[in-house]
Design a protein around this motif. Sequence first.
Motif, short mmCIF file in Angstrom:
data_model
loop_
_atom_site.label_atom_id
_atom_site.label_comp_id
_atom_site.label_asym_id
_atom_site.label_seq_id
_atom_site.Cartn_x
_atom_site.Cartn_y
_atom_site.Cartn_z
N TYR A 143 -0.65 -0.14 -2.09
CA TYR A 143 -1.31 -0.50 -3.35
C TYR A 143 -2.05 -1.83 -3.19
CZ TYR A 143 1.03 3.09 -6.24
OH TYR A 143 1.47 4.26 -6.80
N ARG A 144 -1.44 -2.80 -2.54
CA ARG A 144 -2.05 -4.12 -2.37
C ARG A 144 -3.32 -4.03 -1.53
NH1 ARG A 144 -0.53 -8.01 -5.98
NH2 ARG A 144 1.68 -7.73 -6.47
N HIS A 145 -3.25 -3.28 -0.46
CA HIS A 145 -4.43 -3.11 0.40
C HIS A 145 -5.54 -2.38 -0.35
CE1 HIS A 145 -3.18 -4.34 4.58
NE2 HIS A 145 -2.03 -4.44 3.92
N ALA A 146 -5.15 -1.35 -1.11
CA ALA A 146 -6.14 -0.58 -1.88
C ALA A 146 -6.78 -1.46 -2.94
CB ALA A 146 -5.47 0.62 -2.54
N VAL B 258 -14.54 16.00 -8.69
CA VAL B 258 -15.54 15.18 -8.00
C VAL B 258 -15.10 14.98 -6.55
CG1 VAL B 258 -16.71 12.94 -7.95
CG2 VAL B 258 -16.12 14.00 -10.15
N PRO B 259 -15.98 15.22 -5.59
CA PRO B 259 -15.59 15.04 -4.18
C PRO B 259 -15.23 13.60 -3.83
CG PRO B 259 -17.63 16.31 -4.38
CD PRO B 259 -17.35 15.74 -5.73
N ILE B 260 -14.19 13.44 -3.06
CA ILE B 260 -13.77 12.18 -2.41
C ILE B 260 -13.25 11.12 -3.40
CG2 ILE B 260 -14.43 10.29 -0.87
CD1 ILE B 260 -16.51 12.09 0.38
N LEU B 261 -13.95 10.87 -4.51
CA LEU B 261 -13.58 9.80 -5.43
C LEU B 261 -12.10 9.82 -5.83
CD1 LEU B 261 -14.41 7.38 -7.16
CD2 LEU B 261 -15.10 9.00 -8.96
N PRO B 262 -11.52 10.98 -6.15
CA PRO B 262 -10.10 10.99 -6.54
C PRO B 262 -9.17 10.46 -5.46
CG PRO B 262 -11.15 13.05 -7.19
CD PRO B 262 -12.13 12.31 -6.34
N TRP B 263 -9.58 10.52 -4.19
CA TRP B 263 -8.74 9.97 -3.12
C TRP B 263 -8.49 8.49 -3.37
CZ3 TRP B 263 -11.73 11.91 1.85
CH2 TRP B 263 -11.72 13.32 1.87
N TYR B 264 -9.59 7.75 -3.65
CA TYR B 264 -9.47 6.31 -3.87
C TYR B 264 -8.72 6.01 -5.17
CZ TYR B 264 -12.96 6.09 -0.17
OH TYR B 264 -13.62 6.24 1.02
N MET B 265 -8.88 6.88 -6.16
CA MET B 265 -8.16 6.69 -7.41
C MET B 265 -6.65 6.81 -7.19
SD MET B 265 -10.71 8.72 -10.02
CE MET B 265 -9.80 8.27 -11.49
N LYS B 266 -6.26 7.78 -6.39
CA LYS B 266 -4.85 7.93 -6.07
C LYS B 266 -4.34 6.73 -5.26
CE LYS B 266 -4.95 12.99 -6.18
NZ LYS B 266 -4.86 14.24 -5.38
N ASP B 267 -5.21 6.17 -4.42
CA ASP B 267 -4.82 5.01 -3.62
C ASP B 267 -4.39 3.84 -4.48
OD1 ASP B 267 -5.35 6.32 -1.23
OD2 ASP B 267 -7.35 5.46 -0.98
N ILE B 268 -5.03 3.67 -5.66
CA ILE B 268 -4.68 2.53 -6.52
C ILE B 268 -3.69 2.92 -7.61
CG2 ILE B 268 -6.86 1.34 -6.09
CD1 ILE B 268 -7.79 2.20 -8.89
N GLY B 269 -3.14 4.14 -7.54
CA GLY B 269 -2.08 4.53 -8.46
C GLY B 269 -2.54 5.20 -9.73
#
Length: 246
Positions: free
Chosen positions: A36-39, A106-117
């Motif tokens: 979470y901190r890195h994201a 939406v392609p790819i974007l949800p990956w980063y959303m999951k990365d930040i919780g």
Amino acid sequence: MRTIFAYLFAFLGIILCTPYHLYLYLLAKKDQEKAYRHAQKLVKGFFGIVMFICGAKCTVIGLERVPKDQPILFVGNHRSFFDILCCHNALDRPLGFMSKDGILKVPILPWYMKDIGCTFLDRSDLKKGLETIMQSADIVKSGHSMMVFPEGHRNNGEELLPFKDGAYKIAQKAGCPIVPVSICGTDNIMEANKHNFIRSHKVVIEFLDPIDINGMKPKERKEVLETIPGLIQEARVKNLPLATKK
């Protein structure tokens, strides 16, 4: 030109950062908090550049009111996509958001959303909706703050839309304070403009006094929670001159 540069940077940034997402995915299996901190650092930097390109000039009020060293449920009005960028970058802590599940298409974007919780709410299925609320509460219990927009969707009207009280259950289940957040001016960056063209504009984010509903009886809790939209609207109206000042 702002519009072209912003969309181009966002597109390229999302694509080029994919290897780092894979690193975060693997890191989360070993140390979720560290992931979470890195994201947060990655997303904060990305959002900061997007805000700079778009000319989002953000004034933050009331950070000293936000309790430190504990997770918080932030509850705000919803004016724009830029609410997420401005609120995330205003806080020096990992922050996830509850989003509509339609974003998962939406392609790819949800990956980063999951990365930040972030979590994803299906409003058409009550059972799945409750599962998402419990998932969000578990994330907060683990020490990770979250933000919700109980209006349900972006609202450009003068008055707030009715708040859906399901979001408050996250704080109730997690035992964390609620911090109301007033957001003013973000819609003038994009949504209020013809064809969603991006224009430079001032934004005011105000964090209000925390509300602790732990230990309250149901009637008292209901009465306290019902005051939150009014507190946010009062602050938003107060801050309108700051968001429009030259």
